[in-house]
Scaffold this active site. Structure first.
Site, mmCIF file in Angstrom:
data_model
loop_
_atom_site.group_PDB
_atom_site.id
_atom_site.type_symbol
_atom_site.label_atom_id
_atom_site.label_comp_id
_atom_site.label_asym_id
_atom_site.label_seq_id
_atom_site.Cartn_x
_atom_site.Cartn_y
_atom_site.Cartn_z
ATOM 1 N N GLU A 187 0.810 -1.221 0.000
ATOM 2 C CA GLU A 187 0.000 0.000 0.000
ATOM 3 C C GLU A 187 0.841 1.267 0.000
ATOM 4 O O GLU A 187 1.671 1.492 0.886
ATOM 5 C CB GLU A 187 -0.936 0.018 1.211
ATOM 6 C CG GLU A 187 -1.891 1.200 1.215
ATOM 7 C CD GLU A 187 -3.049 1.056 2.180
ATOM 8 O OE1 GLU A 187 -3.915 1.944 2.181
ATOM 9 O OE2 GLU A 187 -3.097 0.062 2.929
ATOM 10 N N LYS A 238 -8.714 -1.142 0.848
ATOM 11 C CA LYS A 238 -9.697 -1.671 1.783
ATOM 12 C C LYS A 238 -10.442 -2.802 1.100
ATOM 13 O O LYS A 238 -10.967 -2.639 0.006
ATOM 14 C CB LYS A 238 -10.688 -0.582 2.228
ATOM 15 C CG LYS A 238 -10.193 0.249 3.389
ATOM 16 C CD LYS A 238 -9.998 -0.603 4.613
ATOM 17 C CE LYS A 238 -9.192 0.090 5.676
ATOM 18 N NZ LYS A 238 -8.799 -0.841 6.739
#
Length: 487
Positions: free
Chosen positions: A280, A301
């Site tokens: 990420e 997410k």
């Protein structure tokens, strides 16, 4: 000075494994840092790897120290004054500059109420409370840069000193020192050639600050708080730990093989080491047309497993794309990041360019979105970091309320986990990750060396406590595989 060294006959054989062999020869230097794009070399997010060490200035503090954010602001301001208005687009983005760690608890200086909540907790934090990392940043005057797209390796030496003045003679001298180190045979085997065979490593061989039952109860408490209107989403993590069974460079070798990632990194912060295989990105800055500084953030997410069965992997991916819970979770964080960026970006420049797209990694699949904006003329990268830190994908929303809930339920500091590791370059570029899939090696008060690796996920009103608990172990699987002792 900038010099291509991949075609130099003295060093060409070093780069057959990327920068791994260089790392083996340089990791003994103080505060070695390796931004290791171990996979996903497409586009800009995984195109480059950078290796540096021995910074000319250093700021490393724990959370009980005076606020270090003014130091970062001042360093970024001085570096910005040195940056060219139009950087050389043929060079990799990190020429040298500021690099290092913002630990999760760096947020305590930005929002003092978070410190107050943490310090009023009744549970004895014991050794974990002894020394909590806050910030560890250095001013690096040289870097080795690998362009994965074409295989070019650059040695960039800026000649910058601790007073933020550049000197060409110094640049040449420091470049010569690096080449001397690379030319010496390493006393340590290259990282990629080490024996990384391993035996099984089970859940029972690690400890956690939660039992599965207690984690599920904490998830339900968050769901109840959300239903009462306290927040929309909260990220909850359990911290797994075990005794370190070998050198951290060996563990990092296994980690990058078992779970390569575009934002992987190794950082020697002195009293502790950070080893990450993060997929990420947090914040990226690139200088575009008309000297505009374009900011990109990519919140993750939604997670499902990636299996050896292609059909099953595809089925799970489609399931994730259809999941209302995961999509709503992702969209909430997108909205939070849009608001954070709007504090330092120009009016109307903040846009969502990708929403809830499926990306596959070594052992998991994620929903990923992309938000971008244009940094205001008067803002520095430190202003950008302060406006957005920590990333909303690992806190929840509203951010401060979610972080207070995290402190109350986790009842221990996160340290480097969910903080950010990255750089601010003399070129004007910047890149910071979010430290998930991350191991911290540190020593306890008794001198024992331990590995700590939190794993967690975002909780919404639709979360199921048992499934959320199991998801943390799915995320831990690749870390447990790497942590397995050598056979």
């Amino acid at each position: 000075m900038a010099r291509r060294i991949d075609q130099d006959s003295r060093f060409a054989s070093l780069f057959t494994g990327g920068l791994a062999n260089c790392f083996a020869r340089l990791n003994h230097l103080p505060n070695c840092i390796w931004f290791d794009s171990a996979s996903d070399n497409q586009f800009d997010r995984g195109r480059y790897s950078f290796l540096s060490a021995d910074p000319v200035a250093w700021c490393g503090v724990d959370v009980d120290s005076p606020d270090p954010w003014p130091v970062l602001h001042e360093w970024c301001r001085k570096l910005q004054h040195l940056s060219p208005s139009t950087p050389d687009s043929d060079l990799p983005p990190f020429w040298g500059g500021i690099a290092g760690l913002l630990a999760y608890e760096s947020s305590w200086w930005l929002e003092p109420s978070l410190r107050q909540v943490s310090e009023t907790l009744e549970e004895d934090r014991g050794d974990a409370r002894r020394s909590i990392p806050g910030m560890a940043i250095g001013l690096y005057d040289w870097t080795l840069a690998l362009d994965h797209a074409c295989g070019n390796v650059w040695l960039l030496s800026t000649g910058i000193g601790e007073t933020f003045e550049t000197d060409r003679d110094r640049a040449e001298e420091r470049a010569g020192q690096v080449l001397d180190f690379l030319g010496k045979q390493s006393a340590v085997d290259p990282v990629e050639s080490r024996n990384t065979s391993q035996v099984g490593f089970s859940r029972s061989q690690v400890t956690s600050n939660f039992t599965d039952q207690r984690y599920a109860v904490a998830v339900q408490e968050i769901v109840d708080r959300i239903c009462q209107g306290d927040s929309f989403q909260v990220n909850l993590a359990q911290t797994l730990s075990c005794a370190a069974t070998g050198p951290c460079v060996d563990l990092y070798s296994r980690l990058r093989q078992s779970n390569p990632a575009p934002y992987a990194a190794y950082f020697d912060a002195g009293e502790y080491h950070v080893l990450s295989s993060s997929p990420e990105g947090f914040l990226q800055v690139r200088v575009g047309e008309n000297s505009e500084r374009v900011v990109v953030t990519r919140p993750i997410k939604g997670t499902v497993a990636k299996t050896s069965d292609e059909e099953e992997t595809a089925r799970l991916g489609e399931e994730l794309l259809r999941s209302e819970k995961d999509r709503s979770e992702n969209i909430m964080i997108v909205d939070l990041m849009r608001n954070d960026l709007s504090r330092v970006c120009t009016d109307a420049s903040v846009k969502v360019t990708k929403l809830c797209e499926l990306e596959r990694y070594q052992s998991v699949q994620h929903l990923v979105s992309t938000v971008q904006g244009v940094l205001g003329d008067d803002a520095t990268v430190a202003d950008l970091l302060a406006a957005c830190f920590p990333g909303g994908s690992i806190t929840g929303a509203p951010k401060v309320e979610a972080m207070k809930t995290i402190a109350q339920l986790e009842r221990r500091p996160r340290g480097p986990y969910c903080g950010s590791l990255g750089y601010v370059s003399l070129s004007g570029a910047a890149d910071f990750n979010i430290l998930i899939r991350t191991v911290t090696q540190r020593r306890t008060s008794t001198g024992e060396s331990v590995w700590e690796f939190p794993v967690g996920g975002g909780i919404t009103a639709r979360s199921h406590p048992v499934r959320e608990t199991e998801e943390t172990w799915v995320k831990a699987a690749s870390l447990l595989e790497a942590i397995a002792p050598a056979g």
